[in-house]
Design a protein around this motif. Structure first.
Motif, PDB file in Angstrom:
ATOM      1  N   PRO A  93      22.372  22.478  21.946  1.00  0.00           N
ATOM      2  CA  PRO A  93      23.180  20.611  22.085  1.00  0.00           C
ATOM      3  C   PRO A  93      24.308  21.743  23.233  1.00  0.00           C
ATOM      4  O   PRO A  93      24.390  22.414  22.885  1.00  0.00           O
ATOM      5  N   MET A  94      25.224  20.285  23.458  1.00  0.00           N
ATOM      6  CA  MET A  94      25.910  20.412  24.660  1.00  0.00           C
ATOM      7  C   MET A  94      26.259  19.233  24.210  1.00  0.00           C
ATOM      8  O   MET A  94      26.907  17.516  24.844  1.00  0.00           O
ATOM      9  N   PRO A  95      27.065  19.007  23.157  1.00  0.00           N
ATOM     10  CA  PRO A  95      28.337  17.972  22.904  1.00  0.00           C
ATOM     11  C   PRO A  95      29.070  17.807  24.119  1.00  0.00           C
ATOM     12  O   PRO A  95      30.081  18.290  23.944  1.00  0.00           O
ATOM     13  N   HIS A 115      33.586  10.463  33.964  1.00  0.00           N
ATOM     14  CA  HIS A 115      34.431  12.192  33.461  1.00  0.00           C
ATOM     15  C   HIS A 115      33.769  12.745  32.244  1.00  0.00           C
ATOM     16  O   HIS A 115      33.798  11.488  31.399  1.00  0.00           O
ATOM     17  N   GLY A 116      33.463  13.755  31.832  1.00  0.00           N
ATOM     18  CA  GLY A 116      32.545  14.254  30.952  1.00  0.00           C
ATOM     19  C   GLY A 116      33.206  15.809  30.965  1.00  0.00           C
ATOM     20  O   GLY A 116      33.362  16.379  31.663  1.00  0.00           O
ATOM     21  N   SER A 117      33.018  15.983  29.469  1.00  0.00           N
ATOM     22  CA  SER A 117      33.593  16.923  28.934  1.00  0.00           C
ATOM     23  C   SER A 117      33.601  17.996  28.182  1.00  0.00           C
ATOM     24  O   SER A 117      33.156  16.609  27.378  1.00  0.00           O
ATOM     25  N   PRO A 118      33.454  19.286  28.005  1.00  0.00           N
ATOM     26  CA  PRO A 118      33.027  19.338  26.397  1.00  0.00           C
ATOM     27  C   PRO A 118      33.201  18.745  25.255  1.00  0.00           C
ATOM     28  O   PRO A 118      34.528  19.118  25.240  1.00  0.00           O
ATOM     29  N   ARG A 119      33.263  18.653  24.474  1.00  0.00           N
ATOM     30  CA  ARG A 119      33.285  18.807  22.814  1.00  0.00           C
ATOM     31  C   ARG A 119      33.960  19.849  21.837  1.00  0.00           C
ATOM     32  O   ARG A 119      32.407  20.669  22.299  1.00  0.00           O
TER      33      ARG A 119
END
Length: 120
Positions: A93-95, A115-119
């Motif tokens: 998983p890569m949330p 924009h995408g950043s890890p949770r």
């Protein structure tokens, strides 16, 4: 081809092309001068650079789950979106959390800012 004149259709198409690894189709969903903050520290600017960025992901990276995002309409032709997205690299998983600023040109939505950043 999915209808890009609606936000729902655009969202569906983005997931389709992300999962197909069709880099040209993916890049076509961005404006020529789009900006992207993704999983690297640099700001990625322009459709060609965004295509190259997505070309660098592993062959097993895919969208496992991307619910239709929360949408705020800025105007009839500008929308801001935000949603949690579950990417995965194979079974790992890569949330993430993802926001887009979309603009509608010539009847079709395109991403102007992503924009995408890890949770977590």
């Amino acid at each position: 081809m999915t209808d890009l004149s609606t936000l729902e259709g655009f969202h569906k198409r983005w997931v389709e092309v992300f999962n197909s690894h069709d880099l040209d189709a993916h890049a076509a969903l961005y404006t020529e001068d789009a900006m992207l903050f993704g999983s690297v520290p640099e700001l990625i600017i322009g459709r060609t650079a965004i295509r190259d960025y997505f070309g660098g992901r592993g062959p097993k990276v895919h969208v496992a789950r991307y619910p239709f995002p929360r949408v705020v309409m800025i105007s009839d032709s500008v929308a801001a979106t935000a949603a949690p997205v579950d990417f995965a690299d194979g079974d790992t998983p890569m949330p993430y959390r993802v926001t887009w600023m979309l603009v509608k040109n010539h009847g079709e939505w395109k991403i102007a800012q992503h924009h995408g950043s890890p949770r977590g």
